[in-house]
Design a protein around this motif. Structure first.
Motif, PDB file in Angstrom:
ATOM      1  N   ARG A   6     -37.740   0.910  32.099  1.00  0.00           N
ATOM      2  CA  ARG A   6     -38.043  -0.193  33.010  1.00  0.00           C
ATOM      3  C   ARG A   6     -38.158  -1.474  32.228  1.00  0.00           C
ATOM      4  N   ARG A   7     -37.738  -2.554  32.845  1.00  0.00           N
ATOM      5  CA  ARG A   7     -37.807  -3.814  32.116  1.00  0.00           C
ATOM      6  C   ARG A   7     -38.320  -4.917  33.029  1.00  0.00           C
ATOM      7  N   VAL A   8     -38.863  -5.902  32.389  1.00  0.00           N
ATOM      8  CA  VAL A   8     -39.274  -7.085  33.131  1.00  0.00           C
ATOM      9  C   VAL A   8     -38.075  -8.014  33.145  1.00  0.00           C
ATOM     10  N   ASP A  61     -33.237   5.297  34.409  1.00  0.00           N
ATOM     11  CA  ASP A  61     -34.193   5.979  33.544  1.00  0.00           C
ATOM     12  C   ASP A  61     -35.522   5.220  33.637  1.00  0.00           C
ATOM     13  N   PRO A  62     -36.525   5.857  34.274  1.00  0.00           N
ATOM     14  CA  PRO A  62     -37.802   5.158  34.472  1.00  0.00           C
ATOM     15  C   PRO A  62     -38.460   4.765  33.153  1.00  0.00           C
ATOM     16  N   ALA A 117     -35.094   3.911  39.661  1.00  0.00           N
ATOM     17  CA  ALA A 117     -35.749   4.147  38.367  1.00  0.00           C
ATOM     18  C   ALA A 117     -36.600   2.952  37.967  1.00  0.00           C
ATOM     19  N   GLN A 118     -36.140   1.761  38.322  1.00  0.00           N
ATOM     20  CA  GLN A 118     -36.840   0.545  37.940  1.00  0.00           C
ATOM     21  C   GLN A 118     -38.103   0.339  38.773  1.00  0.00           C
TER      22      GLN A 118
END
Lengths: 318, 321
Positions: free
Chosen positions: B265-267, B261-262, A215-216
Motif C-alpha cells: 500500500r502506498r500513500v 498486494d496489500p 489491495a490498496q
C-alpha cells in the motif's frame, strides 16, 4: 452486531435468478471490496442493498438484508426513502447520473443536509464548503457556485462524494466510483474516499473490478462469480493465500512489477449469462482444477480459518 | 534495438475549433513535434492520460488523419506524400485495432462478412469456394469457434468482438499493428487473454506493435519501448520496460498504479492542480503547474526532448534519479 448483513439473499428478475444466496456482512467503519468480472452480480448486490431492485423489475425472493436494526427487504418504500441519502448513501460510476446538469453543484450538496438534517440555507452552505475543503477541492467557495459542466470528471466525482457524506451516513455504497476517471485522478479519489471513511468512521462497500484498488483500500473482500459468493476473507489472506481458484485467477490477471514475459495469464472463456448458468460449481467450465464432482454438485460457502469459500477443493490450501 | 519500421519526424497535428457557435476560432496542437522510431518486431507503448494526444498519434502513424507538420516514414517510404492508390497498397501492411469493439464492427455485417471486408477493399477477395476456409482460418487464429462466422456483433461479448477486431486487422498479414487501447473496455480477465494472444502473434509473425494505453503497469509488462506523452508532446522515452522513470510526470503515473498486494500500500502524493487547457498551454513546461519539482525555469522555458544519461530520452529541466 454487523452494520449490514446479507444472509442468503436471492434476487429474481422475472423467471431469472441473477443472485443466488449472497451472504456477507460489513462492520461499522469497515471498508469492504466487492469484486468480480462484469456479469458477476456486483451492481445488483448494490441495488439490493439500496432497495433499488424494483426499478429494474427485480425483487428479493428469499433471505434477508439487515442494516443495523432495520430489516431492509421488508421496509416500505416511504421509510426506505428516509434512509437513503441519510444513513446509506450511493456513489455511482458516472458522476453525471447523480448530478443535475442545470443546478449549481453546491446547492445540490446543500440540499442533502437541508433535507436530511434540517439545516438552514446558510448552515448547509457552510457545511458543504467545509466538506468540499476536506475533499481537497481547491477554491471550494467558488466551486460551490459552479455548474457540473464547468468541472472536470475528477472534480465532479468529488462533488458526488461530498453529497454522499453530507448527511453523515453510516454506510456508503460506491459502485465503480473511479472507473470513468484517468489513472492519476483515480488514485487520488480512492485515497480521499478511504481517508474520509476512516476519519468519519463510515463503512464503505467498494464495488470494483480492479484488484489493485482492493489491495490498496480494503479491509475485507467479497469475490462474486456468476451471481454467487465465491470467497470472502481479509484482504491480506485473500491476496496471500486465495482459497478459490477464481480468486487466484483474478489476481493473476494483473500485470505486476517484475512479471516475466508470457507470465500474464487470462481466464479462459467468459462469465456465463444468467440464463445459461452451468450446473454444479458455476466456475467449473473455466477452472483448471475442476473435477467431476464440481460439474454436478454446487459447492456451499463454507467458513474457513479466515472468511469463507465456495469450492470443493478449498479445504486444503493450494 | 532493431531497425525502425516506422519513423516519425517532427510530427504534429493541429485541430481548430470555435468557442460556441459564433465565438472566435481557436486551435490546439493535439500532437506537437513528435520524433519517434518504432523498431521492427518490437512493441512500442504510448501512455498518458485522456487528451494527451496518444490516439491522434496512432491515427497519424497510419495516416488515417493528415499531419499538419512533420513526416511519417513506413519501411523507407514517406507515406504523407503518397497518392490514394499507393496509399491503399501500403495500408495492407499496416492495420489498426480500435478501442471500442462495439463501434468498430458494422452491426449489420455478419462476422464472416466483416472478416472478408479487408480483402474486398484491397481487391484480393478469394474465390467464393475458398472464402469460408479463409474465415475459419482467421477465427481459429484468434481462438474463436468457427460457428461465430454466421453471428452478428451484438451476439458476441466484448472480448469476442475484440478478437474479431484483431482477426480482421491480421487478415491481410500486415507488418505493423496499431492498437488503440484495445483492452480498455474489457474486464481484466479478458484483457489478459487478449494480451496473451498479441504476445503469441508478435512471436509467431514477428509483428511490430504501436500499443496505446493509459495503464503504465500493463505497458511496462507488454512493451519493449515506452513513450510517455503529456498534452501532445513526448515527455519521456524509456528504451527498457523496467527502466525507472526519471520524468516527474512518468513517476506520478507509476505512483498511481496500485499493486495487487496489500503489503505494498502506498500513500499517493496528490498532484496539485488540473491539466491545463490544451487551447491555452502555458509558455514553459506544460506539466509545471502540477509538478512538485517545478522551478522558475520550468515556467519560463519549455524543456527539449534530449538524450537521457540513463538511456532513452527525456524532456525535463530537473530529471529525477
Amino acid at each position: 452486531m454487523a452494520l449490514l448483513d446479507l444472509s442468503d439473499v436471492t434476487v429474481s428478475i422475472g423467471a431469472l435468478t441473477p443472485l443466488d444466496r449472497i451472504a456477507f456482512s460489513i462492520e461499522a467503519g469497515e471498508i469492504i471490496g466487492v469484486v468480480g468480472e462484469s456479469g458477476s452480480g456486483k451492481s445488483l448486490t448494490a441495488m439490493a442493498v439500496m432497495g433499488l431492485l424494483p426499478l429494474i423489475g427485480g425483487r428479493i425472493t428469499s433471505g434477508a438484508v439487515r442494516f443495523a436494526d432495520v430489516e431492509l427487504n421488508r421496509l416500505p418504500e416511504r421509510d426506505y426513502r428516509a434512509l437513503r441519502g441519510r444513513r446509506i448513501a450511493l456513489i455511482s460510476q458516472n458522476p453525471m447520473t447523480s448530478l443535475d446538469p442545470i443546478r449549481r453543484v453546491g446547492e445540490q450538496i446543500d440540499q442533502v443536509s437541508m433535507m436530511h438534517l434540517g439545516l438552514g440555507t446558510e448552515q448547509a452552505r457552510l457545511r458543504s464548503v467545509d466538506m468540499m475543503r476536506q475533499l481537497r477541492i481547491p477554491e471550494a467557495d467558488v466551486v460551490h457556485g459552479n455548474y457540473p459542466h464547468q468541472l472536470s470528471g475528477g472534480m465532479k466525482q468529488r462533488i458526488v462524494i461530498a453529497m454522499a457524506l453530507a448527511a453523515d451516513p453510516e454506510l456508503i455504497v460506491a459502485d465503480e466510483p473511479t472507473t470513468a476517471l484517468d489513472v492519476t485522478i483515480q488514485a487520488q479519489i480512492i485515497q480521499i474516499m478511504v481517508e474520509m471513511a476512516r476519519r468519519k468512521n463510515v463503512a464503505l462497500m467498494l464495488i470494483t473490478h480492479d484488484m489493485g484498488v482492493v489491495a490498496q483500500a480494503c479491509d475485507r473482500v467479497v469475490v462474486l462469480y456468476a451471481g454467487r459468493v465465491a470467497e470472502t476473507g481479509s484482504v491480506e489472506r485473500i491476496f496471500a493465500a486465495p482459497r478459490h481458484p477464481y480468486t487466484k485467477s483474478l489476481i493473476g490477471c494483473i500485470p505486476v512489477e517484475g512479471l516475466p514475459p508470457g507470465g500474464l495469464k487470462g481466464i479462459d472463456g467468459v462469465v456465463p449469462g444468467v440464463a445459461n448458468y452451468p450446473t454444479g460449481c458455476r466456475f467449473h467450465p473455466r477452472c483448471s482444477l475442476a473435477q467431476d464432482r464440481c460439474k454436478i454438485e454446487a459447492p456451499l460457502l463454507r467458513a474457513l480459518d479466515e472468511g469463507a469459500a465456495a469450492c470443493h477443493l478449498a479445504g486444503d490450501p493450494p | 534495438m532493431s531497425a525502425p519500421l516506422v519513423s516519425m519526424r517532427g510530427l504534429g497535428r493541429t485541430f481548430v475549433s470555435r468557442k460556441g457557435l459564433f465565438g472566435a476560432h481557436r486551435s490546439m496542437r493535439a500532437v506537437d513535434d513528435v520524433t519517434l522510431d518504432i523498431p521492427a518486431g518490437k512493441v512500442t507503448g504510448v501512455v498518458g492520460e485522456s487528451g494527451c494526444g496518444k490516439s491522434t498519434l496512432a491515427r497519424l502513424a497510419l495516416r488515417l488523419i493528415e499531419a499538419s507538420s512533420g513526416s511519417v516514414t513506413f519501411d523507407g517510404t514517406d507515406i504523407g506524400s503518397l497518392e490514394p492508390a499507393a496509399m491503399r497498397q501500403i495500408r495492407r501492411r499496416m492495420q489498426m485495432v480500435f478501442q471500442d469493439p462495439y463501434s468498430s464492427l458494422d452491426p449489420r455485417y455478419s462476422i464472416a462478412d466483416c472478416l472478408l471486408e479487408p480483402f474486398a477493399i484491397q481487391g484480393l477477395m478469394p474465390p467464393a469456394r475458398q472464402r469460408a476456409a479463409q474465415v475459419d482460418d482467421l477465427l481459429d487464429m484468434v481462438g474463436l469457434a468457427r460457428s461465430v462466422a454466421s453471428s452478428f456483433p451484438h451476439q458476441l461479448s466484448g472480448g469476442q468482438k475484440q478478437r474479431v477486431g484483431i482477426a480482421r486487422a491480421l487478415a491481410l498479414k500486415p507488418q505493423l499493428l496499431v492498437l488503440d487501447e484495445p483492452t480498455a473496455s474489457l474486464d481484466v480477465s479478458i484483457q489478459a487473454q487478449i494480451i496473451e494472444l498479441l504476445e503469441r502473434f508478435r512471436d509467431d509473425f514477428g509483428l511490430t506493435y504501436l500499443f496505446i494505453s493509459h495503464d503504465l503497469g500493463l505497458v511496462r509488462y507488454f512493451c519493449d519501448q515506452i513513450v510517455v506523452m503529456y498534452l501532445g508532446r513526448i515527455v519521456e522515452v524509456m528504451d527498457r520496460p523496467d527502466a525507472r522513470p526519471r520524468h516527474p510526470y512518468s513517476r506520478a503515473l507509476l505512483n498511481s498504479t496500485f499493486a495487487p498486494d496489500p503489503a505494498k500500500r502506498r500513500v499517493v502524493t496528490p498532484m496539485a492542480g488540473e491539466i491545463p487547457s490544451p487551447f491555452a498551454l502555458p509558455p514553459g513546461c506544460a506539466f509545471a503547474a502540477r509538478c512538485p519539482q517545478a522551478s522558475a525555469l520550468c515556467k519560463a522555458e519549455r524543456p527539449t526532448l534530449a538524450e537521457s544519461t540513463a538511456g532513452g530520452r527525456i524532456a525535463c529541466h530537473h530529471p529525477q534519479d
